[in-house]
Write a protein that holds these residues in place. Sequence first.
Motif, PDB file in Angstrom:
ATOM      1  N   LEU A 312       0.826  -1.197   0.000  1.00 54.15           N
ATOM      2  CA  LEU A 312       0.000   0.000   0.000  1.00 54.15           C
ATOM      3  C   LEU A 312       0.865   1.254   0.000  1.00 54.15           C
ATOM      4  N   ALA A 313       1.937   1.259   0.805  1.00 49.58           N
ATOM      5  CA  ALA A 313       2.842   2.414   0.845  1.00 49.58           C
ATOM      6  C   ALA A 313       3.497   2.613  -0.520  1.00 49.58           C
ATOM      7  N   TYR A 314       3.879   1.523  -1.159  1.00 45.69           N
ATOM      8  CA  TYR A 314       4.478   1.626  -2.488  1.00 45.69           C
ATOM      9  C   TYR A 314       3.483   2.175  -3.496  1.00 45.69           C
ATOM     10  N   HIS A 315       2.266   1.684  -3.432  1.00 48.35           N
ATOM     11  CA  HIS A 315       1.233   2.134  -4.363  1.00 48.35           C
ATOM     12  C   HIS A 315       0.944   3.622  -4.203  1.00 48.35           C
ATOM     13  N   LEU A 316       0.792   4.075  -2.961  1.00 53.44           N
ATOM     14  CA  LEU A 316       0.515   5.487  -2.726  1.00 53.44           C
ATOM     15  C   LEU A 316       1.698   6.360  -3.133  1.00 53.44           C
ATOM     16  N   SER A 317       2.920   5.873  -2.892  1.00 53.67           N
ATOM     17  CA  SER A 317       4.097   6.642  -3.303  1.00 53.67           C
ATOM     18  C   SER A 317       4.120   6.845  -4.810  1.00 53.67           C
ATOM     19  N   ALA A 318       3.832   5.781  -5.561  1.00 48.15           N
ATOM     20  CA  ALA A 318       3.865   5.870  -7.022  1.00 48.15           C
ATOM     21  C   ALA A 318       2.729   6.726  -7.560  1.00 48.15           C
ATOM     22  N   ALA A 319       1.518   6.527  -7.022  1.00 43.47           N
ATOM     23  CA  ALA A 319       0.353   7.240  -7.552  1.00 43.47           C
ATOM     24  C   ALA A 319       0.386   8.718  -7.195  1.00 43.47           C
ATOM     25  N   LEU A 320       0.690   9.040  -5.938  1.00 44.50           N
ATOM     26  CA  LEU A 320       0.678  10.444  -5.525  1.00 44.50           C
ATOM     27  C   LEU A 320       1.849  11.215  -6.101  1.00 44.50           C
ATOM     28  N   ALA A 321       2.986  10.554  -6.322  1.00 44.49           N
ATOM     29  CA  ALA A 321       4.118  11.236  -6.950  1.00 44.49           C
ATOM     30  C   ALA A 321       3.781  11.640  -8.377  1.00 44.49           C
ATOM     31  N   SER A 322       2.971  10.822  -9.069  1.00 45.86           N
ATOM     32  CA  SER A 322       2.572  11.175 -10.433  1.00 45.86           C
ATOM     33  C   SER A 322       1.631  12.374 -10.447  1.00 45.86           C
ATOM     34  N   VAL A 323       0.910  12.582  -9.353  1.00 46.40           N
ATOM     35  CA  VAL A 323       0.017  13.733  -9.247  1.00 46.40           C
ATOM     36  C   VAL A 323       0.792  14.984  -8.823  1.00 46.40           C
ATOM     37  N   ALA A 324       1.877  14.805  -8.074  1.00 46.87           N
ATOM     38  CA  ALA A 324       2.640  15.945  -7.558  1.00 46.87           C
ATOM     39  C   ALA A 324       3.250  16.767  -8.677  1.00 46.87           C
TER      40      ALA A 324
END
Length: 449
Positions: A312-324
């Motif tokens: 879950l931490a990996y998924h959120l890191s990848a998804a939110l970084a793409s939004v940043a």
Amino acid sequence: MALLVHLLACAFGLGSWVAVNGLWVELPLVVNTLPEGWDLPSYLTVIVQLANVGPLLVTLMHRLRPGRLKEPVIIYCILSIGVLSCVLLAFFWDKTTVVAGARRSTAFFVITFFLSLVDCTSSVTFLPFMMQLPANYITTYFIGEGLSGFIPGVVALAQSVGVAKCVNSSQGAGNHTDGGSWSPHTEYLPPNFSTQVFFVLLAAMMCVSLAAFAALNRLPRTFDLSTENLVPDAVASVCSGLENPGAETAGEGVKCPGEAVAAARREPLSASPKHSVYQLTFIYFMVVWVNCATNGVLPSVQTYSSKSYGNLAYHLSAALASVANPVACTIAMFFQNRSLAFLGVMTALGTGFGSYNMAMAAMSPCPLLQGSVAGEMIIVLSWLFFTGTLSYVKVMVGVILRDRSHSALVWCGAAAQVGSLVGSLAMFPLVNVYPLFKSGDFCSTRCPS
């Protein structure tokens, strides 16, 4: 009619980087299946850099055969390749072959190369075509380009990637009561929809972009195309000039949709800003360093830095970084600070977040605060701020060099590509040849307390 053209321009921009951005946000599922496992992102960073052969060939054709290369034909070709590649990826992404005695994700790598080729080549073909339209439509195009990173991230979040639980499994022969040992391991729960469906959705978005381009290409050219209404090509591709074969092209949503808009809002300056040799050296150092970190070094170890905290931490890191990235570019449209001291502080701040991410990758599979909510929150926020702060620096450095001269932008693009290439090539052997980074199962790994 104007609203329709805005919608078409936005949909056209959607196809610029949606495929590569989609690959990065889907990696939390893909790495659990493909044989490369946690090393997979390091392969992708190199593949994306190799795909710069596309813009290189287009640039050479423009230089050697000026006027012979037609953007509409090239755009039709690359978007068609993008649609076909996404469809093939949906059905063959998990097919492997044996290469040099080891099982490899050959189909995934080949298709990823063609998807990267499509997205990289869009840097030098989409914008020249859009310059046939008035400047206000180019703003809408960049909104669509920003959505190419935002939409895959939202879709991946809806997919519920990363839901997992720790279960015990027997490692002994016979029944469970006859001395068989039990060991915990991570069991990933099925997502709301499969990876195949996700890639089909990417193909659908590429189809939307292709249809939008076909409609735009058939529009009657009745617009006022005076030079005052067009965004200059140096502005429309900040830090990756149209004549530069090495446009910014790496990883999780690298192109910055707010760059050209931020530059276009200002009046061209009558004289180039004066910078000393030391200031220019510092500016180009920031370009090389920021792109080396964001496009090569850190993406190669994102699995090691965040997956140790759980999927879950990996998924959120990848998804939110793409939004940043698009968020940072939007902020740069309204808050422009060209102070080199301020940008230096922002670079140092982003480097600090990146250093924390790298440190956690080096400590894998037992990083700090593993197994705690605080540890998961910190690593996700660290990736978010790392991407956001350095994306802002990219925009402002591009704005500064845009005001200086077109050649300064070309050198900016060259420096960005050198940094990206050096970062990805340097990390590849460190991840895949030397055992500097270690993977582990979140549930079974025993870490010292």
